[in-house]
Scaffold this active site. Structure first.
Site, PDB file in Angstrom:
ATOM      1  N   LYS A 122       0.763  -1.083  -0.176  1.00  0.00           N
ATOM      2  CA  LYS A 122       0.033  -0.060   0.094  1.00  0.00           C
ATOM      3  C   LYS A 122       0.796   1.218  -0.031  1.00  0.00           C
ATOM      4  O   LYS A 122       2.200   1.181   0.223  1.00  0.00           O
ATOM      5  CB  LYS A 122      -0.755   0.045   1.221  1.00  0.00           C
ATOM      6  CG  LYS A 122      -0.211   0.100   2.474  1.00  0.00           C
ATOM      7  CD  LYS A 122      -1.149   0.175   3.723  1.00  0.00           C
ATOM      8  CE  LYS A 122      -0.300   0.362   5.095  1.00  0.00           C
ATOM      9  NZ  LYS A 122      -1.199   0.561   6.284  1.00  0.00           N
TER      10      LYS A 122
ATOM     11  N   TYR B 151      15.896  31.168   1.795  1.00  0.00           N
ATOM     12  CA  TYR B 151      14.474  31.791   2.096  1.00  0.00           C
ATOM     13  C   TYR B 151      14.664  32.339   3.633  1.00  0.00           C
ATOM     14  O   TYR B 151      15.119  31.645   4.379  1.00  0.00           O
ATOM     15  CB  TYR B 151      13.283  30.895   1.898  1.00  0.00           C
ATOM     16  CG  TYR B 151      12.862  30.819   0.523  1.00  0.00           C
ATOM     17  CD1 TYR B 151      12.397  32.080  -0.238  1.00  0.00           C
ATOM     18  CD2 TYR B 151      12.800  29.796  -0.090  1.00  0.00           C
ATOM     19  CE1 TYR B 151      12.046  31.918  -1.459  1.00  0.00           C
ATOM     20  CE2 TYR B 151      12.464  29.698  -1.502  1.00  0.00           C
ATOM     21  CZ  TYR B 151      12.285  30.932  -2.052  1.00  0.00           C
ATOM     22  OH  TYR B 151      11.628  30.667  -3.498  1.00  0.00           O
TER      23      TYR B 151
END
Length: 373
Positions: A41, A266
């Site tokens: 999964k 940033y």
């Protein structure tokens, strides 16, 4: 350009070590002494749904045996159908919720569903085409599943609706806690026995996942579900003989030297304490390299650790290579995996940002190319 870069045509890629995958699978199969449900999964925990399933399917030469030694576990009917389209013939169990409108798809393609509530049971009873199903029991984790007090009503509804479950399963909430796990196993046995006495055969019985398989040798299981361990890791970062399957790589895209005292990235969050040679890597949080690794993460370049400088950006990350000789444009950088004598595991990365290896692995962007080696 590194020779291991597939065709020299991508900036980041994930290498899947099939020898480690096969070793891990056989390790758990021998440890448990029963068939393994390989949990694929969530894109096989980030490793590639169809790639991993196709590799493992080669270890099971007789998928149509009455007692197959390999199953696959998925979250959704979408994942299950994709495996069928790729030619996977082993039994597939959908552990998550399935919309009633997809029951016919499951029936047509021999996909086994999970029924974990009375609404799900009634929806299945009304379906024109009824797929095979397993019953999920809530033995204490309190997610999906029928509670112990609901078993008499469940038996009555199964009889009334003419439904025959192919198996029963549950899940340990914390496998490392022996007291809690013994209590859960006791509840599981009580529920299973009640269903058996009511006349339900229940050929499949499974409760243990990776941690439970290591820690609990309780009799009665016909299968174990192996997820994280299949990919080379154990819950809570414990060490073992398992081999990590994924190595996530990128390349140095740019090099520059910046003066002491300058700030990086940033918000200018990191001030350089020395004249610094920086490597710019063409990966970021969009690829799954978590923003939480800003200023604390590390990667491997030329077998040495290179610290992340400043903010991890959406598509770029800056690392310090000042003390690493011979770094050039195109040099290989390892984000997760081994390079030389150094190793950065998904569990190590997880510890830095307060999460688990499960999240680090499953968040590797599914669009990144996976290759086998």
């Amino acid at each position: 350009m590194s020779a291991s870069n597939p065709s020299g045509s991508v900036r980041t890629w994930i290498e899947i070590n099939k020898r480690s995958l096969f070793f891990n699978y056989e390790y758990f199969r021998k440890l448990a002494g029963v068939p393994v449900m390989a949990m694929v999964k969530s894109n096989a925990y980030g490793h590639g749904l169809t790639l991993v399933a196709r590799l493992l399917a080669t270890r099971d030469p007789n998928p149509h045996s009455p007692n197959p030694r390999l199953w696959f576990g998925v979250d959704s009917i979408v994942e299950a159908l994709r495996l069928r389209r790729e030619g996977i013939r082993q039994p597939i169990l959908v552990l998550g919720y399935t919309l009633p409108g997809r029951y016919a798809d499951a029936a047509r393609h021999n996909i086994i569903l999970t029924v974990s509530s009375f609404n799900g049971l009634w929806s299945l009873a009304r379906a024109r085409q009824r797929p095979a199903f397993h019953i999920k029991l809530d033995t204490g984790m309190h997610r999906q599943g029928f509670l112990p007090g609901e078993i008499p009503e469940l038996i009555g509804e199964l009889r009334r609706c003419g439904l025959e479950p192919g198996g029963v399963y549950s899940h340990f909430a914390v496998a490392e806690n022996q007291t809690a796990s013994r209590a859960q196993y006791g509840i599981f046995q009580q529920c299973r026995n009640a269903l058996g006495k009511a006349g339900f055969a229940l050929p499949s019985l499974h409760m243990a996942a990776t941690g439970g398989t290591f820690l609990h040798r309780a009799p009665g299981y016909t299968m174990v579900r192996i997820g994280l361990g299949l990919y080379g890791y154990l819950p809570n970062g414990r060490r073992s003989a398992l081999g990590p399957v994924a190595t996530w790589k990128t390349l140095v895209g740019e090099l520059k030297t910046v003066a002491k005292g300058e700030r990086v990235g940033y918000d200018l969050t990191e001030r350089l304490r020395r004249k610094t040679t920086m490597a710019i890597l063409p990966i970021g949080y969009w690829h799954g390299f978590d923003r939480g690794l800003s200023s604390i993460g590390e990667v491997l370049i030329r077998g040495r650790r290179a610290k992340v400088l400043g903010r991890v950006s959406m598509d770029m990350t800056v690392v310090d290579v000042t003390g690493i000789p011979g770094v050039r444009i195109g040099a290989e950088a390892v984000l997760i995996g081994r390079q030389g004598k150094e190793f950065i595991g998904a569990d190590e990365v997880a510890k830095k940002i307060g999460t688990t290896a499960y999240e680090i692995l499953t968040r590797m962007n599914p669009l990144i190319r996976r290759i086998t080696r």
